[in-house]
Every structure is written in structure tokens, then in C-alpha cells.
Scaffold this motif. Structure first.
Motif, PDB file in Angstrom:
ATOM      1  N   MET A  87      26.863  41.710  41.430  1.00  0.00           N
ATOM      2  CA  MET A  87      27.889  42.438  42.163  1.00  0.00           C
ATOM      3  C   MET A  87      28.898  41.467  42.780  1.00  0.00           C
ATOM      4  SD  MET A  87      27.009  45.492  41.491  1.00  0.00           S
ATOM      5  CE  MET A  87      28.152  46.424  42.512  1.00  0.00           C
ATOM      6  N   GLY A  88      28.415  40.303  43.198  1.00  0.00           N
ATOM      7  CA  GLY A  88      29.313  39.281  43.723  1.00  0.00           C
ATOM      8  C   GLY A  88      30.259  38.758  42.657  1.00  0.00           C
ATOM      9  N   TYR A  89      29.764  38.680  41.421  1.00  0.00           N
ATOM     10  CA  TYR A  89      30.628  38.272  40.309  1.00  0.00           C
ATOM     11  C   TYR A  89      31.774  39.265  40.139  1.00  0.00           C
ATOM     12  CZ  TYR A  89      32.186  38.068  35.447  1.00  0.00           C
ATOM     13  OH  TYR A  89      32.967  38.037  34.305  1.00  0.00           O
ATOM     14  N   LEU A  90      31.465  40.555  40.188  1.00  0.00           N
ATOM     15  CA  LEU A  90      32.507  41.571  40.042  1.00  0.00           C
ATOM     16  C   LEU A  90      33.482  41.527  41.222  1.00  0.00           C
ATOM     17  CD1 LEU A  90      30.360  44.547  38.697  1.00  0.00           C
ATOM     18  CD2 LEU A  90      31.762  42.932  37.391  1.00  0.00           C
ATOM     19  N   ASP A  91      32.950  41.310  42.417  1.00  0.00           N
ATOM     20  CA  ASP A  91      33.828  41.155  43.584  1.00  0.00           C
ATOM     21  C   ASP A  91      34.768  39.962  43.386  1.00  0.00           C
ATOM     22  OD1 ASP A  91      32.759  43.315  44.969  1.00  0.00           O
ATOM     23  OD2 ASP A  91      31.280  42.081  46.030  1.00  0.00           O
ATOM     24  N   GLU A  94      37.587  40.609  41.025  1.00  0.00           N
ATOM     25  CA  GLU A  94      38.638  41.399  41.681  1.00  0.00           C
ATOM     26  C   GLU A  94      39.439  40.535  42.654  1.00  0.00           C
ATOM     27  OE1 GLU A  94      39.154  45.584  44.196  1.00  0.00           O
ATOM     28  OE2 GLU A  94      37.209  45.028  43.337  1.00  0.00           O
ATOM     29  N   ALA A  95      38.760  39.640  43.348  1.00  0.00           N
ATOM     30  CA  ALA A  95      39.422  38.813  44.366  1.00  0.00           C
ATOM     31  C   ALA A  95      40.435  37.848  43.756  1.00  0.00           C
ATOM     32  CB  ALA A  95      38.380  38.035  45.165  1.00  0.00           C
ATOM     33  N   ILE A  96      40.238  37.456  42.503  1.00  0.00           N
ATOM     34  CA  ILE A  96      41.148  36.467  41.899  1.00  0.00           C
ATOM     35  C   ILE A  96      42.312  37.124  41.146  1.00  0.00           C
ATOM     36  CG2 ILE A  96      39.397  34.671  41.785  1.00  0.00           C
ATOM     37  CD1 ILE A  96      38.979  35.303  38.847  1.00  0.00           C
ATOM     38  N   LEU A  97      42.499  38.410  41.368  1.00  0.00           N
ATOM     39  CA  LEU A  97      43.677  39.090  40.802  1.00  0.00           C
ATOM     40  C   LEU A  97      44.878  38.809  41.703  1.00  0.00           C
ATOM     41  CD1 LEU A  97      42.063  42.539  39.890  1.00  0.00           C
ATOM     42  CD2 LEU A  97      42.721  40.734  38.291  1.00  0.00           C
ATOM     43  N   LYS A  98      45.321  37.577  41.702  1.00  0.00           N
ATOM     44  CA  LYS A  98      46.386  37.157  42.609  1.00  0.00           C
ATOM     45  C   LYS A  98      47.501  36.473  41.824  1.00  0.00           C
ATOM     46  CE  LYS A  98      43.256  36.436  46.544  1.00  0.00           C
ATOM     47  NZ  LYS A  98      43.699  37.618  47.264  1.00  0.00           N
ATOM     48  N   LYS A 177      51.411  48.237  33.665  1.00  0.00           N
ATOM     49  CA  LYS A 177      51.854  48.762  34.962  1.00  0.00           C
ATOM     50  C   LYS A 177      52.603  47.734  35.797  1.00  0.00           C
ATOM     51  CE  LYS A 177      49.672  52.792  34.516  1.00  0.00           C
ATOM     52  NZ  LYS A 177      50.405  54.089  34.431  1.00  0.00           N
ATOM     53  N   GLN A 178      52.622  46.478  35.311  1.00  0.00           N
ATOM     54  CA  GLN A 178      53.329  45.387  35.994  1.00  0.00           C
ATOM     55  C   GLN A 178      52.805  45.130  37.406  1.00  0.00           C
ATOM     56  OE1 GLN A 178      56.197  43.157  34.820  1.00  0.00           O
ATOM     57  NE2 GLN A 178      54.679  43.670  33.263  1.00  0.00           N
ATOM     58  N   GLY A 179      51.479  45.059  37.524  1.00  0.00           N
ATOM     59  CA  GLY A 179      50.901  44.738  38.818  1.00  0.00           C
ATOM     60  C   GLY A 179      49.390  44.740  38.756  1.00  0.00           C
ATOM     61  N   PRO A 180      48.723  44.077  39.725  1.00  0.00           N
ATOM     62  CA  PRO A 180      47.264  43.950  39.696  1.00  0.00           C
ATOM     63  C   PRO A 180      46.503  45.146  40.238  1.00  0.00           C
ATOM     64  CG  PRO A 180      48.122  42.792  41.590  1.00  0.00           C
ATOM     65  CD  PRO A 180      49.323  43.317  40.826  1.00  0.00           C
ATOM     66  N   GLU A 181      47.208  46.102  40.857  1.00  0.00           N
ATOM     67  CA  GLU A 181      46.509  47.184  41.556  1.00  0.00           C
ATOM     68  C   GLU A 181      45.607  47.992  40.618  1.00  0.00           C
ATOM     69  OE1 GLU A 181      50.042  45.895  43.723  1.00  0.00           O
ATOM     70  OE2 GLU A 181      49.796  46.687  41.687  1.00  0.00           O
ATOM     71  N   GLU A 185      41.461  48.550  40.673  1.00  0.00           N
ATOM     72  CA  GLU A 185      40.821  49.866  40.653  1.00  0.00           C
ATOM     73  C   GLU A 185      39.834  49.978  39.493  1.00  0.00           C
ATOM     74  OE1 GLU A 185      43.821  52.867  40.563  1.00  0.00           O
ATOM     75  OE2 GLU A 185      44.759  52.196  42.438  1.00  0.00           O
ATOM     76  N   THR A 186      40.197  49.398  38.356  1.00  0.00           N
ATOM     77  CA  THR A 186      39.319  49.439  37.188  1.00  0.00           C
ATOM     78  C   THR A 186      38.021  48.682  37.458  1.00  0.00           C
ATOM     79  OG1 THR A 186      41.233  49.590  35.718  1.00  0.00           O
ATOM     80  CG2 THR A 186      39.167  48.878  34.733  1.00  0.00           C
ATOM     81  N   ILE A 187      38.122  47.534  38.097  1.00  0.00           N
ATOM     82  CA  ILE A 187      36.918  46.769  38.434  1.00  0.00           C
ATOM     83  C   ILE A 187      36.089  47.512  39.482  1.00  0.00           C
ATOM     84  CG2 ILE A 187      36.059  44.603  39.414  1.00  0.00           C
ATOM     85  CD1 ILE A 187      38.422  43.199  38.078  1.00  0.00           C
ATOM     86  N   ASP A 188      36.735  48.221  40.405  1.00  0.00           N
ATOM     87  CA  ASP A 188      35.996  49.048  41.366  1.00  0.00           C
ATOM     88  C   ASP A 188      35.163  50.103  40.639  1.00  0.00           C
ATOM     89  OD1 ASP A 188      36.794  47.765  43.681  1.00  0.00           O
ATOM     90  OD2 ASP A 188      38.522  49.079  44.015  1.00  0.00           O
TER      91      ASP A 188
END
Length: 208
Positions: A87-91, A94-98, A177-181, A185-188
């Protein structure tokens, strides 16, 4: 300005390739683009690489090396529980979508979509990169499965590859969609799927 050492030229070209290919794609990438980004000559490029395809294969291998080091040092490995590591890997994903889209999207995912049929060498290098990363994720999934879902019919290997399919698809949506949002959401949703598979309760612990 001092010239870069000759031993550094190949790596500078590969570093340039990581950004140029993710910005332009493999087909639109030109040798001139790589040389300009690396501040090196075409002669230097062809000293190290036979051509564009050879460079792409080397870029995929370089991507594997650098990202392997990056993920190996990620904080999720510190968790004692294997499911917490998963679960930390998935977090972490998501965190590196910057940053800009080329900064967080995947080099090999970008290339294989374009070259999977026209260049078997590039396809195989990209597959090795994606599958190799999935194999590392599968190690923690396998231990978590033994603890929390021993009777499940799915395999750790197939689930690990599924994570990569979802993440690569998330990158495609981010480009569209031209953005990380939307990628976040997909990773969530992927995290919710893992919670379902491992019967994780609302307190964050798994139910054996």
C-alpha cells in the motif's frame, strides 16, 4: 566553459533522452534533439550509438537502472508488514505525480505504445523494464498474500502486472486530460481494489 569528459558523454545523451522522449515520443524524437539537449555533437552521438533505435533500447535500459535505484530507496520499504509495503508503494506512486506531464510519465510506457510492432528490440527492452519493476512489486505482494489471502486464486505476479497496467493507463489519461489529477484518482481506485482483495478494514489493518 569546459567540455564534459568523454566518459560522461554517453550518460549525458541518455539523460537527455529520458526527457526528450517523454516530451516528444519516440517517433518524433530526432538525434538533433538529443544532441541539443545534451550539448553534444552528432558525432558524439554516433560514437556511442548506432542510430535512433539503438539509442532507444539503451534509453530503456538506462531508465530501468535509474528507476530501480529510485524505488529501492523509497520510504515504503521501511514498513515491517508486507501489505503496508504494498500500500505504501501505491501511495508513493501517487505522491510522485508532480511537475509537468513529461516529468512524471513513464519513458518505456511511452515508447512501447509507438514501437511495439515496428521495433521488436525496443518492445523487448520496454517489456523487460516494466516486467522487471513488476517483479519487484510482486515480492511484497507474495508475502502479503501468504499472510492475508492464502486461498486467493490470483497470483502475485499477475496482480503486480495489473498495478503496472493501471499506472500506465493513468499516465495516458493524464496526457489526455493534461494534468495529474485523473492519474491520482486512478491510483486511488487501485488502492481500493487492493483493500478489497486483502480484506483490509477501515482501521488500516488486514483481516486474516
Amino acid at each position: 566553459m569546459n567540455a564534459r569528459p568523454k566518459s560522461d558523454a554517453r550518460e549525458q545523451l541518455l539523460k537527455a533522452g529520458l526527457s526528450v522522449i517523454r516530451e516528444k515520443g519516440y517517433s518524433a524524437m530526432r538525434v538533433e534533439d538529443i544532441c541539443d539537449r545534451a550539448s553534444l555533437t552528432k558525432g558524439g552521438f554516433f560514437h556511442h550509438f548506432k542510430g535512433k533505435e539503438d539509442f532507444a533500447v539503451a534509453s530503456a535500459n538506462y531508465w530501468s537502472e535509474t528507476t530501480s535505484q529510485f524505488f529501492a530507496s523509497a520510504p515504503y520499504h521501511q514498513h515491517a508488514d508486507p501489505l503496508d509495503r504494498v500500500m505504501g508503494y501505491l501511495d508513493f506512486r501517487e505522491a510522485i505525480l508532480k511537475g509537468s506531464i513529461p516529468e512524471f510519465t513513464c519513458l518505456v510506457g511511452t515508447m512501447v505504445q509507438e514501437a511495439y510492432e515496428t521495433s521488436p528490440a525496443i518492445r523487448d527492452a520496454c517489456d523487460a523494464s516494466i516486467s522487471g519493476h513488476a517483479a519487484e512489486v510482486a515480492k511484497d505482494i507474495a508475502v502479503a498474500k501468504l499472510l492475508y489471502a492464502p486461498d486467493a486464486e490470483w497470483t502475485p505476479e499477475s496482480l503486480a502486472l495489473h498495478t503496472q497496467a493501471v499506472i500506465q493507463g493513468a499516465f495516458i489519461l493524464a496526457k489526455a486530460k493534461q494534468g495529474p489529477e485523473i492519474a491520482a484518482e486512478t491510483i486511488d481506485h487501485l488502492k481500493r481494489y487492493f483493500e478489497y482483495l486483502f480484506k483490509r478494514n477501515c482501521t488500516g489493518s488486514a483481516i486474516a
